[in-house]
Design a protein around this motif. Structure first.
Motif, PDB file in Angstrom:
ATOM      1  N   GLY A  44     -84.975  24.798 -61.005  1.00 37.73           N
ATOM      2  CA  GLY A  44     -84.303  24.548 -59.737  1.00 37.73           C
ATOM      3  C   GLY A  44     -85.129  24.709 -58.484  1.00 37.73           C
ATOM      4  N   ALA A  45     -86.423  24.972 -58.602  1.00 40.52           N
ATOM      5  CA  ALA A  45     -87.250  24.978 -57.397  1.00 40.52           C
ATOM      6  C   ALA A  45     -87.202  23.596 -56.764  1.00 40.52           C
ATOM      7  CB  ALA A  45     -88.694  25.371 -57.730  1.00 40.52           C
ATOM      8  N   GLU A  46     -87.303  23.556 -55.469  1.00 45.38           N
ATOM      9  CA  GLU A  46     -87.180  22.295 -54.737  1.00 45.38           C
ATOM     10  C   GLU A  46     -88.434  21.436 -54.842  1.00 45.38           C
ATOM     11  OE1 GLU A  46     -85.201  19.503 -52.503  1.00 45.38           O
ATOM     12  OE2 GLU A  46     -84.369  21.416 -53.170  1.00 45.38           O
ATOM     13  N   PHE A  47     -89.604  22.073 -54.692  1.00 40.62           N
ATOM     14  CA  PHE A  47     -90.854  21.335 -54.557  1.00 40.62           C
ATOM     15  C   PHE A  47     -92.010  22.228 -54.993  1.00 40.62           C
ATOM     16  CE2 PHE A  47     -94.530  20.069 -51.938  1.00 40.62           C
ATOM     17  CZ  PHE A  47     -94.614  18.731 -52.294  1.00 40.62           C
ATOM     18  N   ALA A  48     -93.083  21.611 -55.518  1.00 41.29           N
ATOM     19  CA  ALA A  48     -94.260  22.389 -55.919  1.00 41.29           C
ATOM     20  C   ALA A  48     -95.543  21.659 -55.561  1.00 41.29           C
ATOM     21  CB  ALA A  48     -94.232  22.670 -57.414  1.00 41.29           C
ATOM     22  N   VAL A  49     -96.518  22.429 -55.115  1.00 40.34           N
ATOM     23  CA  VAL A  49     -97.890  21.964 -54.991  1.00 40.34           C
ATOM     24  C   VAL A  49     -98.631  22.603 -56.153  1.00 40.34           C
ATOM     25  CG1 VAL A  49    -100.020  22.050 -53.647  1.00 40.34           C
ATOM     26  CG2 VAL A  49     -97.821  21.708 -52.490  1.00 40.34           C
ATOM     27  N   ILE A  50     -99.250  21.759 -56.974  1.00 37.35           N
ATOM     28  CA  ILE A  50    -100.004  22.252 -58.133  1.00 37.35           C
ATOM     29  C   ILE A  50    -101.454  21.846 -57.918  1.00 37.35           C
ATOM     30  CG2 ILE A  50    -100.169  22.343 -60.629  1.00 37.35           C
ATOM     31  CD1 ILE A  50     -97.314  21.092 -60.707  1.00 37.35           C
ATOM     32  N   ASN A  51    -102.327  22.838 -57.865  1.00 36.31           N
ATOM     33  CA  ASN A  51    -103.733  22.590 -57.585  1.00 36.31           C
ATOM     34  C   ASN A  51    -104.592  23.074 -58.743  1.00 36.31           C
ATOM     35  OD1 ASN A  51    -105.976  21.990 -55.585  1.00 36.31           O
ATOM     36  ND2 ASN A  51    -106.426  24.103 -56.132  1.00 36.31           N
ATOM     37  N   ASP A  52    -105.598  22.297 -59.072  1.00 37.99           N
ATOM     38  CA  ASP A  52    -106.644  22.731 -59.996  1.00 37.99           C
ATOM     39  C   ASP A  52    -107.911  21.975 -59.629  1.00 37.99           C
ATOM     40  OD1 ASP A  52    -106.538  24.269 -62.980  1.00 37.99           O
ATOM     41  OD2 ASP A  52    -108.317  23.079 -62.519  1.00 37.99           O
ATOM     42  N   ALA A  53    -109.029  22.684 -59.575  1.00 41.78           N
ATOM     43  CA  ALA A  53    -110.294  22.053 -59.193  1.00 41.78           C
ATOM     44  C   ALA A  53    -110.781  21.048 -60.227  1.00 41.78           C
ATOM     45  CB  ALA A  53    -111.357  23.117 -58.954  1.00 41.78           C
ATOM     46  N   SER A  54    -110.299  21.154 -61.455  1.00 39.86           N
ATOM     47  CA  SER A  54    -110.733  20.277 -62.541  1.00 39.86           C
ATOM     48  C   SER A  54    -109.946  18.964 -62.546  1.00 39.86           C
ATOM     49  CB  SER A  54    -110.533  20.989 -63.881  1.00 39.86           C
ATOM     50  OG  SER A  54    -110.554  20.080 -64.954  1.00 39.86           O
ATOM     51  N   ARG A  55    -110.656  17.853 -62.538  1.00 40.58           N
ATOM     52  CA  ARG A  55    -110.017  16.534 -62.619  1.00 40.58           C
ATOM     53  C   ARG A  55    -109.278  16.390 -63.956  1.00 40.58           C
ATOM     54  NH1 ARG A  55    -108.514  13.376 -59.066  1.00 40.58           N
ATOM     55  NH2 ARG A  55    -110.431  13.682 -57.934  1.00 40.58           N
ATOM     56  N   GLU A  56    -109.886  16.879 -65.059  1.00 42.99           N
ATOM     57  CA  GLU A  56    -109.233  16.819 -66.370  1.00 42.99           C
ATOM     58  C   GLU A  56    -107.900  17.576 -66.347  1.00 42.99           C
ATOM     59  OE1 GLU A  56    -109.660  18.385 -70.976  1.00 42.99           O
ATOM     60  OE2 GLU A  56    -111.241  18.875 -69.548  1.00 42.99           O
ATOM     61  N   ALA A  57    -107.910  18.777 -65.775  1.00 46.84           N
ATOM     62  CA  ALA A  57    -106.673  19.562 -65.690  1.00 46.84           C
ATOM     63  C   ALA A  57    -105.641  18.832 -64.838  1.00 46.84           C
ATOM     64  CB  ALA A  57    -106.960  20.948 -65.134  1.00 46.84           C
ATOM     65  N   ALA A  58    -106.063  18.266 -63.718  1.00 53.65           N
ATOM     66  CA  ALA A  58    -105.124  17.550 -62.852  1.00 53.65           C
ATOM     67  C   ALA A  58    -104.488  16.364 -63.571  1.00 53.65           C
ATOM     68  CB  ALA A  58    -105.840  17.092 -61.580  1.00 53.65           C
ATOM     69  N   ASN A  59    -105.263  15.671 -64.402  1.00 49.19           N
ATOM     70  CA  ASN A  59    -104.705  14.554 -65.176  1.00 49.19           C
ATOM     71  C   ASN A  59    -103.666  15.048 -66.176  1.00 49.19           C
ATOM     72  OD1 ASN A  59    -106.246  12.639 -63.829  1.00 49.19           O
ATOM     73  ND2 ASN A  59    -107.901  12.692 -65.321  1.00 49.19           N
ATOM     74  N   ILE A  60    -103.917  16.184 -66.793  1.00 51.25           N
ATOM     75  CA  ILE A  60    -102.951  16.756 -67.746  1.00 51.25           C
ATOM     76  C   ILE A  60    -101.705  17.233 -67.008  1.00 51.25           C
ATOM     77  CG2 ILE A  60    -102.565  18.731 -69.288  1.00 51.25           C
ATOM     78  CD1 ILE A  60    -105.436  18.153 -70.350  1.00 51.25           C
ATOM     79  N   ILE A  61    -101.892  17.840 -65.851  1.00 45.75           N
ATOM     80  CA  ILE A  61    -100.740  18.264 -65.046  1.00 45.75           C
ATOM     81  C   ILE A  61     -99.872  17.053 -64.710  1.00 45.75           C
ATOM     82  CG2 ILE A  61    -100.023  19.206 -62.813  1.00 45.75           C
ATOM     83  CD1 ILE A  61    -102.683  20.909 -62.943  1.00 45.75           C
ATOM     84  N   LYS A  62    -100.508  15.954 -64.325  1.00 45.77           N
ATOM     85  CA  LYS A  62     -99.762  14.724 -64.010  1.00 45.77           C
ATOM     86  C   LYS A  62     -98.984  14.235 -65.231  1.00 45.77           C
ATOM     87  CE  LYS A  62    -100.282  10.030 -62.287  1.00 45.77           C
ATOM     88  NZ  LYS A  62    -101.208   8.987 -61.823  1.00 45.77           N
ATOM     89  N   GLU A  63     -99.638  14.218 -66.395  1.00 46.90           N
ATOM     90  CA  GLU A  63     -98.949  13.816 -67.635  1.00 46.90           C
ATOM     91  C   GLU A  63     -97.739  14.702 -67.894  1.00 46.90           C
ATOM     92  OE1 GLU A  63    -101.132  13.200 -71.343  1.00 46.90           O
ATOM     93  OE2 GLU A  63    -102.951  12.903 -70.137  1.00 46.90           O
TER      94      GLU A  63
END
Length: 129
Positions: free
Chosen positions: A63-82
Motif C-alpha cells: 500500500g505504499a503510494e510511490f517508490a524511488v528504487i536506486n542501484d548503481a548497477s545497470r544489471e540490478a536496475a534491469n532486474i528491478i524493472k523486470e
C-alpha cells in the motif's frame, strides 16, 4: 525470494547473479515489515541500494503510494524493472542507476520510509546516514 503480502503476494522475484548483490533474507524482511506495517499505506519510499527491488516492491504491494528504487548497477536496475513489471507495480515507482552519494546530494524529494541495505563489507551505510 517472493513478495509476502498485499497486491503482489506470492510473486517470485528475480535477483542479480553473483555476490555483489545479496538479497535480504526472508526472515529479516518479514520481521522488518511486521515492525513498519502500519506506516506503509500511503507512504513515499526510497530504496537507496535496490538490488532486486524487493524491499520497495514489498512496500508498494502493501500500500505504499510511490517508490524511488536506486542501484548503481545497470544489471540490478534491469532486474528491478523486470520485477516491478512482473508485480504490476512499475507505474508506482521510478528506477534509477545513480551512485548513492550523487542521488542523496541531488535529491529534493521527501520520503516517509527509507531502506538502506548496502553491500556488506563497505562503509556505505555510515556514509549514507
Amino acid at each position: 525470494m517472493r513478495v509476502f503480502s498485499g497486491k503482489a503476494k506470492g510473486i517470485v522475484l528475480k535477483t542479480p547473479e553473483g555476490m555483489l548483490t545479496r538479497p535480504t533474507a526472508d526472515r529479516v524482511k518479514e520481521a522488518l515489515f511486521s515492525i513498519i506495517n502500519f506506516d506503509i499505506p500511503g507512504a513515499n519510499v526510497l530504496d537507496l541500494f535496490g538490488g532486486s527491488g524487493q524491499l520497495a516492491l514489498e512496500a508498494l504491494s502493501r500500500g505504499a503510494e510511490f517508490a524511488v528504487i536506486n542501484d548503481a548497477s545497470r544489471e540490478a536496475a534491469n532486474i528491478i524493472k523486470e520485477n516491478a513489471q512482473k508485480t504490476k507495480l512499475f507505474d508506482r515507482c521510478v528506477i534509477l542507476t545513480k551512485d548513492y552519494k550523487a542521488y542523496l546530494k541531488g535529491t529534493k524529494e521527501k520520503f516517509d520510509i527509507i531502506f538502506l541495505d548496502p553491500p556488506y563489507d563497505t562503509n556505505m551505510l555510515a556514509e549514507a546516514m
